[in-house]
Design a protein around this motif. Structure first.
Motif, PDB file in Angstrom:
ATOM      1  N   GLU A 532      68.918  87.622  61.873  1.00 14.95           N
ATOM      2  CA  GLU A 532      67.680  88.063  62.521  1.00 14.95           C
ATOM      3  C   GLU A 532      67.050  89.229  61.759  1.00 14.95           C
ATOM      4  O   GLU A 532      65.827  89.323  61.629  1.00 14.95           O
ATOM      5  N   MET A 533      67.894  90.118  61.248  1.00 11.56           N
ATOM      6  CA  MET A 533      67.409  91.265  60.490  1.00 11.56           C
ATOM      7  C   MET A 533      66.666  90.802  59.229  1.00 11.56           C
ATOM      8  O   MET A 533      65.581  91.296  58.899  1.00 11.56           O
ATOM      9  N   LEU A 534      67.243  89.832  58.543  1.00 12.41           N
ATOM     10  CA  LEU A 534      66.605  89.285  57.340  1.00 12.41           C
ATOM     11  C   LEU A 534      65.311  88.548  57.691  1.00 12.41           C
ATOM     12  O   LEU A 534      64.303  88.659  56.987  1.00 12.41           O
ATOM     13  N   TYR A 535      65.349  87.797  58.790  1.00 11.27           N
ATOM     14  CA  TYR A 535      64.182  87.003  59.207  1.00 11.27           C
ATOM     15  C   TYR A 535      63.009  87.903  59.614  1.00 11.27           C
ATOM     16  O   TYR A 535      61.857  87.653  59.235  1.00 11.27           O
ATOM     17  N   LYS A 536      63.301  88.966  60.358  1.00 14.67           N
ATOM     18  CA  LYS A 536      62.244  89.869  60.819  1.00 14.67           C
ATOM     19  C   LYS A 536      61.568  90.602  59.662  1.00 14.67           C
ATOM     20  O   LYS A 536      60.418  91.025  59.770  1.00 14.67           O
ATOM     21  N   ASN A 537      62.293  90.749  58.558  1.00 15.17           N
ATOM     22  CA  ASN A 537      61.716  91.402  57.383  1.00 15.17           C
ATOM     23  C   ASN A 537      61.103  90.396  56.403  1.00 15.17           C
ATOM     24  O   ASN A 537      60.776  90.745  55.264  1.00 15.17           O
ATOM     25  N   ASN A 538      60.988  89.139  56.865  1.00 14.99           N
ATOM     26  CA  ASN A 538      60.355  88.072  56.067  1.00 14.99           C
ATOM     27  C   ASN A 538      61.070  87.805  54.744  1.00 14.99           C
ATOM     28  O   ASN A 538      60.443  87.492  53.731  1.00 14.99           O
ATOM     29  N   TYR A 539      62.402  87.917  54.760  1.00 11.90           N
ATOM     30  CA  TYR A 539      63.186  87.634  53.558  1.00 11.90           C
ATOM     31  C   TYR A 539      63.801  86.236  53.588  1.00 11.90           C
ATOM     32  O   TYR A 539      64.241  85.730  52.556  1.00 11.90           O
ATOM     33  N   VAL A 540      63.870  85.630  54.791  1.00 11.73           N
ATOM     34  CA  VAL A 540      64.445  84.286  54.911  1.00 11.73           C
ATOM     35  C   VAL A 540      63.601  83.453  55.871  1.00 11.73           C
ATOM     36  O   VAL A 540      62.822  83.994  56.667  1.00 11.73           O
ATOM     37  N   TYR A 541      63.781  82.135  55.780  1.00 10.92           N
ATOM     38  CA  TYR A 541      63.123  81.228  56.719  1.00 10.92           C
ATOM     39  C   TYR A 541      63.949  81.127  58.000  1.00 10.92           C
ATOM     40  O   TYR A 541      65.119  81.518  58.047  1.00 10.92           O
ATOM     41  N   GLU A 542      63.356  80.569  59.027  1.00 14.54           N
ATOM     42  CA  GLU A 542      64.011  80.483  60.335  1.00 14.54           C
ATOM     43  C   GLU A 542      65.304  79.665  60.276  1.00 14.54           C
ATOM     44  O   GLU A 542      66.268  79.936  60.987  1.00 14.54           O
ATOM     45  N   LEU A 600      74.618  87.350  52.161  1.00 12.94           N
ATOM     46  CA  LEU A 600      73.803  87.031  50.998  1.00 12.94           C
ATOM     47  C   LEU A 600      72.665  86.097  51.373  1.00 12.94           C
ATOM     48  O   LEU A 600      72.882  85.063  52.003  1.00 12.94           O
ATOM     49  N   ALA A 601      71.461  86.455  50.974  1.00 15.55           N
ATOM     50  CA  ALA A 601      70.301  85.569  51.080  1.00 15.55           C
ATOM     51  C   ALA A 601      69.741  85.455  49.671  1.00 15.55           C
ATOM     52  O   ALA A 601      69.077  86.369  49.185  1.00 15.55           O
ATOM     53  N   LEU A 602      70.061  84.361  48.996  1.00 20.57           N
ATOM     54  CA  LEU A 602      69.707  84.223  47.585  1.00 20.57           C
ATOM     55  C   LEU A 602      68.643  83.157  47.399  1.00 20.57           C
ATOM     56  O   LEU A 602      68.829  81.999  47.776  1.00 20.57           O
ATOM     57  N   ASP A 603      67.531  83.571  46.807  1.00 20.30           N
ATOM     58  CA  ASP A 603      66.474  82.633  46.461  1.00 20.30           C
ATOM     59  C   ASP A 603      66.965  81.774  45.307  1.00 20.30           C
ATOM     60  O   ASP A 603      67.975  82.079  44.670  1.00 20.30           O
ATOM     61  N   LYS A 604      66.248  80.707  44.999  1.00 22.30           N
ATOM     62  CA  LYS A 604      66.677  79.797  43.934  1.00 22.30           C
ATOM     63  C   LYS A 604      66.818  80.559  42.625  1.00 22.30           C
ATOM     64  O   LYS A 604      65.925  81.287  42.210  1.00 22.30           O
ATOM     65  N   MET A 605      67.984  80.410  41.991  1.00 21.04           N
ATOM     66  CA  MET A 605      68.251  81.110  40.741  1.00 21.04           C
ATOM     67  C   MET A 605      69.109  80.235  39.846  1.00 21.04           C
ATOM     68  O   MET A 605      69.665  79.229  40.284  1.00 21.04           O
ATOM     69  N   THR A 606      69.223  80.625  38.587  1.00 18.27           N
ATOM     70  CA  THR A 606      70.059  79.859  37.672  1.00 18.27           C
ATOM     71  C   THR A 606      71.516  80.048  38.039  1.00 18.27           C
ATOM     72  O   THR A 606      71.887  81.019  38.699  1.00 18.27           O
ATOM     73  N   ASP A 607      72.355  79.111  37.583  1.00 21.16           N
ATOM     74  CA  ASP A 607      73.792  79.238  37.847  1.00 21.16           C
ATOM     75  C   ASP A 607      74.332  80.533  37.269  1.00 21.16           C
ATOM     76  O   ASP A 607      75.185  81.182  37.861  1.00 21.16           O
ATOM     77  N   ASN A 608      73.816  80.937  36.098  1.00 24.51           N
ATOM     78  CA  ASN A 608      74.310  82.158  35.470  1.00 24.51           C
ATOM     79  C   ASN A 608      74.005  83.378  36.335  1.00 24.51           C
ATOM     80  O   ASN A 608      74.851  84.251  36.527  1.00 24.51           O
ATOM     81  N   GLU A 609      72.781  83.419  36.889  1.00 18.90           N
ATOM     82  CA  GLU A 609      72.411  84.535  37.760  1.00 18.90           C
ATOM     83  C   GLU A 609      73.273  84.540  39.016  1.00 18.90           C
ATOM     84  O   GLU A 609      73.767  85.585  39.448  1.00 18.90           O
ATOM     85  N   PHE A 610      73.449  83.358  39.608  1.00 18.30           N
ATOM     86  CA  PHE A 610      74.273  83.224  40.815  1.00 18.30           C
ATOM     87  C   PHE A 610      75.705  83.673  40.534  1.00 18.30           C
ATOM     88  O   PHE A 610      76.303  84.432  41.293  1.00 18.30           O
ATOM     89  N   GLN A 611      76.256  83.217  39.411  1.00 15.79           N
ATOM     90  CA  GLN A 611      77.637  83.542  39.052  1.00 15.79           C
ATOM     91  C   GLN A 611      77.790  85.036  38.792  1.00 15.79           C
ATOM     92  O   GLN A 611      78.776  85.655  39.202  1.00 15.79           O
ATOM     93  N   CYS A 612      76.808  85.627  38.120  1.00 19.38           N
ATOM     94  CA  CYS A 612      76.878  87.055  37.809  1.00 19.38           C
ATOM     95  C   CYS A 612      76.885  87.904  39.079  1.00 19.38           C
ATOM     96  O   CYS A 612      77.650  88.860  39.191  1.00 19.38           O
TER      97      CYS A 612
END
Length: 648
Positions: A532-542, A600-612
């Motif tokens: 809810e905290m992430l959603y209220k700050n418009n960082y994630v979808y419902e 964690l709320a991670l937007d689409k990223m490369t595998d390398n970024e995700f792994q790092c």
């Protein structure tokens, strides 16, 4: 020695560095004073065992072996000798009750359990509620009958699988030749005889069972004998019987049944031979022997190959990584899944003895396996547990390593600039500050391309268009913009051991996503709160919250060391961020105690970024001293500074 003291001993044995009483108190859910008293009593109990717990004021506790290597053996002996002690911790009481219910052939009253465990009836009621959740995962239920007590109800096959799961959970380090850990459950059954029967039967097979498959079959045969003696047998559908009788493994199963009947004086119904056939089919390995994809297609079928490709496509879609040309991954997964599907079709379980290591060492590969497993569930209408996901993760982990080998390491860089050496020097300084491990081997004007190629760089950064084919080229602006830096980062495949990864991680924290002394005791309520905290700050979808809960139900996101990292399996992030909750007191999260939760709320990223990001985060929270500091942080600024200053 009670259960709490055993946990203290185990924790001290696992850690090379001293452990503080504060850390132990949070881990055990007791006061520091109680820990100090336990340590004092422990030293009295083990004073003749060539070991001693040393206290360093202001530093912590550690074990000193006063008798050389023999000390470690003594600790294991002490812990083993105490296995029959009355359970005192909640999780141990739950295991005790599960065992009693699974092995009982009659009702058990709550009063009986309370007497056996030396606790109140109300405590047993709470424990039984936890037991019910465990049973429901195996499609079993608890039947209550007034004046009689409680009893497990459900399908016979599900009950047997539940018993097998319970045994495997208690004996995670069991090896093929060590059946002693099973003997308590099967006191009137010779496990050595069963082992010999299976070994003899293997001579008629064109393959050998793996150690895990062997012990799995041994357990199930022992359970079958026990249940048959209680007049319980498996009901196999007619179509399954007809299908299994055509398999070569059915003949082997019949020979096993005959030997069991002779050695154990039991009469095994036909369904038991089918039951053993299912196990043999589920354990049958397939070797690639350098076969190509067309050969593999003949072995596993077109549908499975296409499903594997869908799994790989789904992973690529979510993690922005292309495995579609990795034939080793396609072939390896297809050959692995062929027998796996035989097992899963009949809900047959196969424990993964290195599951925790896979989750710790290859968290990105494990997350990929969860994404890929959704395709299996959809295509075959089967349930896949975290043990099977762990095996799938190993194939994705190998694919990631192959990608690393194929990706050339970029170290040496040249800069081509048309506007003078001053601009070139400015660009070089900015590059080295952002990517300090890169080596700037030269700065050239655009007309000296021949000298550039002679320098043999790994990468060329140029402010003007140039025509060089054999070396990667990135055209940049004269001021080296943020977009330029991002493009450089992607092509050089940033090394996760660099400081820039720590900076990338720290940038994901936000003071609006930080809460201290949270008074919530249920992990799903915490997931709801942070979502809810992430959603209220418009960082994630419902939909983000639902996806995080679904991920948690698949496998606990607790990583030990008082830390949990819940996250979504399907993205649903608008911007990449991490929400932090420091709980007032540690709570139960799966099998661990947790006080620090980072969602964690991670937007689409490369595998390398995700792994790092994953690797960097795990590097920080795997150090218990750092975790203690983080849980004591007063605000987000102090929290970030602690993470920033944690040495690699």
């Amino acid at each position: 020695m009670n259960a709490r003291k055993r946990k203290i001993l185990k924790k001290l044995l696992e850690n090379k560095k001293p452990i503080t009483s504060e850390y132990l108190s949070r881990l055990l859910g007791v006061s520091s004073r109680t820990v100090r008293n336990d340590i004092k009593e422990l030293n009295e109990e083990i004073k003749d065992k060539a070991i001693k717990i040393i206290t360093l004021p202001g530093v912590g506790y550690f074990i000193k072996f006063t008798g050389g290597d023999i000390g470690k053996d003594v600790i294991e002996e002490v812990l083993d000798d105490d296995n029959n002690a009355v359970p005192s911790m909640p999780d141990e009481r739950v295991r005790y009750i599960i065992k009693r219910l699974l092995t009982a052939d009659c009702f058990i009253t709550l009063e009986e359990l309370a007497t056996e465990l030396f606790v109140s009836k109300s405590t047993i009621v709470n424990d039984v509620n936890t037991v019910e959740k465990w049973l429901s995962k195996h499609n079993l239920r608890l039947f209550r009958k007034p004046n009689y007590g409680i009893k497990v109800k459900g399908n016979e096959m599900n009950l047997r699988f539940a018993i097998s799961d319970f045994i495997n959970e208690q004996n995670n380090n069991l090896t093929l030749f060590d059946v002693s850990s099973y003997e308590e459950m099967f006191k009137d059954i010779s496990l050595e005889k069963i082992k010999n029967i299976i070994s003899e039967a293997q001579k008629d097979m064109d393959y050998k069972l793996s150690s895990i498959s062997f012990s799995n079959l041994l357990i199930h045969i022992a359970i079958a004998i026990k249940r048959i003696r209680q007049n319980k047998s498996i009901d196999i559908p007619d179509d399954a019987i007809k299908n299994m009788k055509n398999k070569r493994e059915y003949m082997v199963a019949q020979n096993i049944v005959k030997s069991i009947e002779k050695n154990f004086n039991v009469n095994m119904p036909e369904g038991e031979a089918i039951y053993i056939t299912m196990h043999l089919l589920g354990a049958k390995p397939f070797e690639d022997n350098n076969l190509d994809l067309n050969d593999i297609r003949k072995i596993v079928g077109d549908k499975l190959i296409n499903v594997v490709k869908k799994m790989i496509y789904e992973v690529g879609l979510f993690y922005n990584i292309d495995f579609s040309r990795d034939k080793e991954l396609i072939i390896g997964l297809a050959l692995h899944l062929k027998p796996t599907l035989n097992r899963l079709k009949y809900n047959m379980n196969l424990r993964n003895p290195i599951l925790n290591e896979i989750k710790d060492e290859y968290p990105d590969a494990f997350e990929m396996s969860i994404t890929a497993s959704r395709i299996l569930k959809r295509e075959y209408s089967i349930s896949i547990d975290e043990n099977e996901m762990g095996y799938i993760a190993m194939y994705f982990g190998a694919a990631i390593e192959r990608l690393k080998i194929k990706t050339k390491k970029i170290n040496n860089v040249v800069i081509i600039c048309a506007s003078g050496m001053g601009t070139a020097q400015l660009i070089a300084t900015k590059v080295m500050r952002t990517f300090p491990w890169l080596n700037i081997i030269g700065k050239y004007p655009s007309y000296k391309l021949e000298e550039v190629t002679k320098a043999n760089p790994d990468l060329i950064l140029t402010t003007v268009p140039i025509n060089i084919v054999d070396i990667p080229v990135i055209q940049i602006s004269s001021i080296l913009s943020k977009d330029d830096i991002e493009r450089i980062g992607k092509i050089i495949n940033i090394d996760s051991n660099t400081r820039s990864d720590r900076i990338a991680l720290l940038n994901l924290f936000d003071e609006r996503l930080f809460v201290k002394n949270l008074k919530i005791k249920d992990k799903f309520e915490i997931i709801n709160y942070l979502s809810e905290m992430l959603y209220k700050n418009n960082y994630v979808y419902e939909e983000f919250k639902k996806s995080v809960i679904e991920r948690e139900l698949i496998s606990s996101t607790s990583i030990g060391n008082l830390v949990a990292i819940p996250h979504s399996t399907l993205g649903y992030a608008i911007e990449s961020h991490i929400a932090v909750a420091i709980l007032e007191k540690p709570i139960n999260w799966g099998n661990d105690k947790v006080q620090l939760v980072m969602m964690l709320a991670l937007d689409k990223m490369t595998d390398n970024e995700f792994q790092c990001i994953f690797n960097e985060l795990f590097d920080v929270v795997n150090d218990y001293e750092t975790v203690l500091k983080l849980t004591s942080a007063k605000d987000i600024t102090e929290f970030i500074n602690i993470m920033k200053n944690k040495e690699k």
